[in-house]
Write a protein that holds these residues in place. Structure first.
Motif, PDB file in Angstrom:
ATOM      1  N   PRO A  60      -7.564  -1.697 -13.054  1.00 41.00           N
ATOM      2  CA  PRO A  60      -7.135  -2.895 -12.309  1.00 41.00           C
ATOM      3  C   PRO A  60      -7.248  -2.658 -10.799  1.00 41.00           C
ATOM      4  O   PRO A  60      -6.937  -1.571 -10.317  1.00 41.00           O
ATOM      5  N   VAL A  61      -7.687  -3.660 -10.074  1.00 37.46           N
ATOM      6  CA  VAL A  61      -7.826  -3.557  -8.620  1.00 37.46           C
ATOM      7  C   VAL A  61      -6.880  -4.554  -7.966  1.00 37.46           C
ATOM      8  O   VAL A  61      -7.039  -5.767  -8.117  1.00 37.46           O
ATOM      9  N   ARG A  62      -5.865  -4.012  -7.276  1.00 35.85           N
ATOM     10  CA  ARG A  62      -4.896  -4.858  -6.567  1.00 35.85           C
ATOM     11  C   ARG A  62      -4.803  -4.482  -5.094  1.00 35.85           C
ATOM     12  O   ARG A  62      -4.190  -5.203  -4.311  1.00 35.85           O
ATOM     13  N   GLN A 119      -4.616   0.944  12.153  1.00 34.64           N
ATOM     14  CA  GLN A 119      -4.642   0.611  10.731  1.00 34.64           C
ATOM     15  C   GLN A 119      -3.529  -0.389  10.442  1.00 34.64           C
ATOM     16  O   GLN A 119      -2.381  -0.204  10.876  1.00 34.64           O
ATOM     17  N   SER A 120      -3.854  -1.451   9.732  1.00 38.31           N
ATOM     18  CA  SER A 120      -2.864  -2.481   9.425  1.00 38.31           C
ATOM     19  C   SER A 120      -3.004  -2.934   7.983  1.00 38.31           C
ATOM     20  O   SER A 120      -3.976  -2.593   7.295  1.00 38.31           O
ATOM     21  N   ARG A 121      -2.027  -3.698   7.528  1.00 33.16           N
ATOM     22  CA  ARG A 121      -2.000  -4.140   6.125  1.00 33.16           C
ATOM     23  C   ARG A 121      -1.636  -5.614   6.062  1.00 33.16           C
ATOM     24  O   ARG A 121      -0.786  -6.092   6.829  1.00 33.16           O
ATOM     25  N   VAL A 122      -2.260  -6.309   5.129  1.00 36.66           N
ATOM     26  CA  VAL A 122      -1.901  -7.684   4.809  1.00 36.66           C
ATOM     27  C   VAL A 122      -1.411  -7.713   3.370  1.00 36.66           C
ATOM     28  O   VAL A 122      -2.107  -7.238   2.459  1.00 36.66           O
ATOM     29  N   VAL A 123      -0.211  -8.242   3.167  1.00 35.62           N
ATOM     30  CA  VAL A 123       0.358  -8.373   1.829  1.00 35.62           C
ATOM     31  C   VAL A 123       0.324  -9.844   1.449  1.00 35.62           C
ATOM     32  O   VAL A 123       0.861 -10.685   2.174  1.00 35.62           O
ATOM     33  N   THR A 170      -2.571  -6.138  -1.818  1.00 38.30           N
ATOM     34  CA  THR A 170      -2.550  -5.674  -0.440  1.00 38.30           C
ATOM     35  C   THR A 170      -3.982  -5.449   0.040  1.00 38.30           C
ATOM     36  O   THR A 170      -4.845  -5.037  -0.738  1.00 38.30           O
ATOM     37  N   CYS A 171      -4.207  -5.715   1.321  1.00 33.46           N
ATOM     38  CA  CYS A 171      -5.502  -5.477   1.956  1.00 33.46           C
ATOM     39  C   CYS A 171      -5.265  -4.621   3.186  1.00 33.46           C
ATOM     40  O   CYS A 171      -4.559  -5.045   4.111  1.00 33.46           O
TER      41      CYS A 171
END
Length: 440
Positions: free
Chosen positions: A42-44, A78-82, A89-90
Motif C-alpha cells: 500500500p502507498v500512503r 523539507q516540509s510535509r502536507v497532510v 502524507t506528501c
C-alpha cells in the motif's frame, strides 16, 4: 503504470499538484513511494523532490487540496502536507546534489534511490542509477555509498527496520558499514531513534529481526546494559511469545481493535506489549533512564515499568477466578498498569501454548470491555454512599473499604449493589467495634 496513475490520482498529486507546476519545472516522485509501489505494498506516503526549495509548491498544493502544510526541517527546506482525514502524507524536499542523479546517489539504500518524473508524457520512465530495481527483485538491502551511515547514523536503525518490515536481507558490505556507524548513534536526536525503535517493534515479526540489532552492537546503545547474562536472548524469546499470543488474540475483533489502538504517536498497544515483553527479558539496568533516553510519551513511560513489575505468579490466579464478569474484570484491574494492558501481558507467563492462552484470556478481556466505563471498572457503590451511610468521613478509610469490597467481588462473595451495601455495613460495624473495644 496504470495502477500507479490511479494511486497518484487518489492522492490528488494528479492533477492537483501537476497543475501547480510552472512550465519547465522539474518535479520527481522518489524514494519509498516507488519502492512500495514496485513491491505491491500500500502507498500512503509520497516523497517529492525538486531541484530547488519546494516550500512554495508544497504550500500551494496544501491549499489546493485542503491539506495541512508544516515545515519539518528549516535548514534542509523539507516540509510535509497532510491530507486531512485521508491518511495520506506528501513530503517535499529539494535535491541534495546539483542534479537528480547526484541526489539519488546520496540516498540511504538503493531500493530508495528510484525516481519517476511527474511532468511530461505518461507513462514516464523510471530512473534507477544505482541498481535499486535489481535489489528489490533480490530482496537485498544495499547502501548507496560507503559514507551514507556516517552522514546520518539513524540510517543504521532504518536499515534494520527495512529488513523487519520488508523481509529483506542485508548485503554483507552494507552490514559492515552499518556496524561501523553504530558507534556514533549518540549523534542522533532521541525522538528520531524512538520512532525507528517503535517501527521495528511494530513490524510483522519483530523478534525475528531483533538479533540483527545485537549483531550490529546496537542493543546496549539503545537499551543500556542488561542486568542479567543472556538478557538479550531472553528478551527476544519473550517478545516472540508475546507476538504469538497477540496474534491469536487478534482473531477476536474486539481484541484486535484494542491491540491496534494507538496509545501515542507511532505506538500501538500491540507494539507496546511486544516491547515490554522484550524489556522484561532483557532487564535493563536503568529502566527509568531508558524511558527518558527514548523520549517515550506519558502512557508508554508509565506502562513499561508497571508491566515490568507484574509478578509472574499472578498468571496462575486466572484459572481459579469465579465465573463472575465484574469480579474477573476487577481482578484484571487489580494487576495495575491498566486492566487491558495487564491482562494481555500477564498471559505471557502462562505455561500453555499461545493458542490455549489466548482462548483462556479472551473471555476475561470481554468481561473487561463489557464492565469498563470511562476506562475503569466502577464500584458497586461510590465513595459518597460510603461516607453518608457508614460515617467514615473523608480520608483513606473510604478507599480502604472500597478496596475490600473489590476483593469480595473478585472472590465471588459479592455480586450486586444490594450485597455490596450489606457487606460494607457489616464491615463498618467491625471497624467501629475494633476501635471502641465493642462499645459505642
Amino acid at each position: 503504470m496504470e495502477d500507479l496513475k490511479k494511486i497518484l490520482t487518489d492522492a490528488r498529486i494528479i492533477p492537483a499538484l501537476t497543475e501547480l507546476l510552472r512550465p519547465g519545472t522539474e518535479c520527481w516522485l522518489v524514494g519509498g513511494t516507488l519502492r512500495d509501489w514496485l513491491l505491491g505494498r500500500p502507498v500512503r506516503d509520497f516523497d517529492i523532490a525538486t531541484p530547488k526549495d519546494p516550500s512554495d509548491l508544497a504550500m500551494r498544493f496544501a491549499e489546493r487540496v485542503g491539506g495541512k502544510w508544516f515545515l519539518m526541517d528549516r535548514q534542509r527546506r523539507q516540509s510535509r502536507v497532510v491530507l486531512r482525514g485521508e491518511g495520506i502524507t506528501c513530503d517535499f524536499a529539494p535535491f541534495r546534489a546539483p542534479d537528480l542523479k547526484g541526489d539519488l546517489r546520496m540516498r540511504d539504500f538503493t531500493v530508495n534511490a528510484l525516481a519517476l518524473p511527474l511532468t511530461g508524457k505518461f507513462p514516464p520512465k523510471l530512473i534507477d542509477v544505482v541498481g535499486g530495481r535489481e535489489d528489490l527483485a533480490l530482496k537485498r538491502l544495499r547502501a548507496c555509498s560507503e559514507w551514507v551511515f556516517f552522514d546520518d547514523p539513524l540510517r543504521v536503525l532504518k536499515g534494520v527496520r527495512h529488513c523487519a518490515e520488508l523481509g529483506f536481507r542485508l548485503e554483507e558490505e552494507t552490514r559492515r558499514l552499518m556496524a561501523r556507524a553504530a558507534g556514533v548513534m549518540d549523534r542522533v536526536a532521541p525522538e528520531r531513534i524512538r520512532a525507528e525503535v517503535a517501527a521495528i517493534f511494530s513490524a510483522p515479526s519483530p523478534a525475528d529481526h531483533l538479533p540483527l540489532l545485537h549483531s550490529l552492537g546496537l542493543d546496549g546503545k539503545l537499551f543500556g546494559p542488561s542486568q542479567v547474562e543472556e538478557g538479550f536472548d531472553r528478551g527476544v524469546q519473550l517478545a516472540a511469545r508475546m507476538e504469538k499470543i497477540t496474534r491469536n488474540l487478534a482473531a477476536d475483533d474486539a481484541a484486535a481493535a484494542l491491540l491496534d489502538e494507538e496509545l501515542e504517536a507511532g505506538l500501538s498497544r500491540r507494539t507496546l506489549l511486544t516491547f515490554a515483553a522484550f524489556l522484561r527479558g532483557y532487564a535493563p539496568q536503568d529502566p527509568a533512564g531508558l524511558s527518558a533516553s527514548l523520549r517515550l510519551g506519558g502512557k508508554a513511560a508509565a506502562a513499561l515499568p508497571a508491566l515490568a513489575a507484574l509478578p509472574r505468579n499472578r498468571a496462575a490466579e486466572i484459572a481459579a477466578l469465579p465465573d463472575k464478569p465484574r469480579g474477573r474484570a476487577l481482578w484484571a484491574a487489580s494487576l495495575g498498569a491498566g486492566a487491558v494492558n495487564s491482562l494481555m501481558f500477564i498471559s505471557l507467563f502462562k505455561k500453555e501454548s499461545p493458542e490455549e492462552v489466548a482462548a483462556e484470556v479472551l473471555p476475561l478481556l470481554r468481561d473487561v470491555i463489557d464492565c469498563a466505563r470511562g476506562g475503569r471498572i466502577p464500584d458497586l457503590v461510590d465513595g459518597r454512599w460510603v461516607r453518608e451511610n457508614l460515617g467514615l468521613g473523608e480520608g483513606p478509610k473510604v478507599g480502604g473499604v472500597l478496596e475490600m469490597l473489590r476483593r469480595e467481588e473478585i472472590a465471588g462473595r459479592v455480586n450486586n449493589a444490594q450485597e455490596a451495601r450489606k457487606f460494607l455495613k457489616s464491615l463498618a460495624k467491625k471497624i467501629v467495634d475494633n476501635e471502641t473495644g465493642g462499645t459505642l
